[in-house]
Design a protein around this motif. Structure first.
Motif, PDB file in Angstrom:
ATOM      1  N   LYS A  15       5.674   1.304   1.117  1.00 54.41           N
ATOM      2  CA  LYS A  15       4.213   1.508   1.440  1.00 54.41           C
ATOM      3  C   LYS A  15       3.267   0.418   1.671  1.00 54.41           C
ATOM      4  CE  LYS A  15       4.264   6.198   0.943  1.00 54.41           C
ATOM      5  NZ  LYS A  15       3.949   7.050   2.087  1.00 54.41           N
ATOM      6  N   PHE A  48      -0.310  -1.756   0.614  1.00 54.76           N
ATOM      7  CA  PHE A  48      -1.151  -1.647  -0.101  1.00 54.76           C
ATOM      8  C   PHE A  48      -2.344  -2.670   0.182  1.00 54.76           C
ATOM      9  CE2 PHE A  48       2.981  -0.110  -2.289  1.00 54.76           C
ATOM     10  CZ  PHE A  48       2.024   0.779  -2.908  1.00 54.76           C
ATOM     11  N   PRO A  75      -3.499   2.288  -2.510  1.00 51.00           N
ATOM     12  CA  PRO A  75      -2.513   2.437  -1.220  1.00 51.00           C
ATOM     13  C   PRO A  75      -3.503   2.251  -0.073  1.00 51.00           C
ATOM     14  CG  PRO A  75      -2.160   4.124  -2.807  1.00 51.00           C
ATOM     15  CD  PRO A  75      -3.243   3.284  -3.477  1.00 51.00           C
ATOM     16  N   ASP A  90      -1.759   5.933   2.206  1.00 54.37           N
ATOM     17  CA  ASP A  90      -1.225   7.120   1.297  1.00 54.37           C
ATOM     18  C   ASP A  90      -1.127   8.536   1.927  1.00 54.37           C
ATOM     19  OD1 ASP A  90      -0.642   7.845  -1.163  1.00 54.37           O
ATOM     20  OD2 ASP A  90      -2.691   8.457  -1.917  1.00 54.37           O
ATOM     21  N   GLU A 116       5.901   3.222   5.501  1.00 53.04           N
ATOM     22  CA  GLU A 116       4.912   2.338   6.264  1.00 53.04           C
ATOM     23  C   GLU A 116       5.316   0.777   6.165  1.00 53.04           C
ATOM     24  OE1 GLU A 116       1.096   5.178   4.534  1.00 53.04           O
ATOM     25  OE2 GLU A 116       1.501   3.086   3.782  1.00 53.04           O
ATOM     26  N   ARG A 123       4.510   3.631  10.913  1.00 52.26           N
ATOM     27  CA  ARG A 123       4.943   4.776  10.148  1.00 52.26           C
ATOM     28  C   ARG A 123       6.185   5.473  10.558  1.00 52.26           C
ATOM     29  NH1 ARG A 123       0.002   7.931   9.286  1.00 52.26           N
ATOM     30  NH2 ARG A 123      -0.120   6.665   7.467  1.00 52.26           N
TER      31      ARG A 123
END
Length: 277
Positions: free
Chosen positions: A232, A234, A245, A248, A253, A269
């Motif tokens: 992910k 952040f 995030p 989110d 990602e 993504r």
């Protein structure tokens, strides 16, 4: 075995390397006599890197083997009289396990064609090659040359079929039609079974301490940082000292990049069903 019936052709690998040489990279072909002795090196074979799967012709003059070439391997022919080496089959895909027929007329070998492994046969008189069958076991071309790159196979006495290991069985492949048939067999074996090792591991479902941060980028004013971790992206607010995030959303990602004016962020993504975008 060589044609005299008293000598064996083997590949010897030195585990004690000379200075500046990687251990295990010194390969050579040796002729060992059944009466014993240290053996005799086949001249010039110590200068062929990545030599594997040697196979002599019935008359013992020529030796076929595979060697590393770029990302794959090729089949080469070595003449024991002239000490010359010639590549005879290569191109895209690894070519391994050359095997000569008993009459010395045909050469069978395995080769990758796209993502499939195929059995090919080459007429050593005309040089013509053809695909006999696909679906062989995948070779070990990505690994080292310590072991054979593919299980061995052999011609039948009449030279019309090849016996090989495929789909976990011993099979006979007809060279004319490419049809394969199982060769049933039984074997008596002894196998030691030990108690199953099953450690108990507790998986914590609480907060995960991140140990590796990637693609760290700061906004032009330095107030925020973007980074990737655990699949992910952040955002870290330096004034608040808080991490949240960035998007989110469903999927993974990667690779955030902040525009020069700090108003946009480009990233990748991935979703298993849709791929990357």
């Amino acid at each position: 075995w060589l044609s005299d019936g008293e000598s064996i052709l083997v590949r010897r690998q030195s585990l004690v390397a000379a200075p500046g040489v990687y251990p295990g990279s010194e390969l050579r072909l040796m002729v060992l006599h059944t009466s014993g002795g240290r053996g005799v090196m086949v001249p010039g074979t110590d200068r062929i890197p990545g030599l594997a799967d040697p196979c002599p012709t019935p008359d013992g003059r020529t030796i076929y083997f595979s060697v590393r070439a770029g990302d794959g391997s090729v089949i080469q022919r070595y003449d024991r009289h002239t000490e010359q080496t010639l590549a005879i089959s290569g191109g895209p895909g690894a070519a391994v396990r050359p095997t000569v027929s008993r009459d010395g007329r045909l050469l069978a070998f395995a080769k990758r064609i796209d993502a499939d492994a195929a059995l090919l046969v080459r007429d050593l008189t005309t040089g013509q090659e053809r695909i006999v069958r696909t679906g062989l076991s995948r070779d070990l071309g990505e690994g080292g040359t310590d072991d054979p790159l593919l299980p061995g196979f052999a011609f039948t006495p009449d030279g019309r079929s090849v016996v090989l290991s495929m789909d976990g069985k011993i099979q006979r492949v007809d060279l004319g039609s490419g049809a394969a048939s199982d060769i049933p067999f039984t074997a008596r074996v002894q196998q030691v079974f030990t108690g199953r090792v099953q450690p108990t591991i507790r998986i914590d479902d609480g907060p995960v301490p991140l140990k590796m941060l990637r693609w760290m980028h700061a906004t032009p004013d330095g107030s925020q940082l973007l980074f990737g971790a655990a699949g992910k992206i952040f955002r870290f607010d330096r004034a608040a000292g808080r991490v949240v995030p960035f998007a989110d959303a469903a999927g993974l990602e990667y690779s955030p990049a902040i525009s020069p004016d700090g108003t946009s962020v480009a990233f990748v993504r991935w979703r298993d069903a849709a791929g990357a975008h």
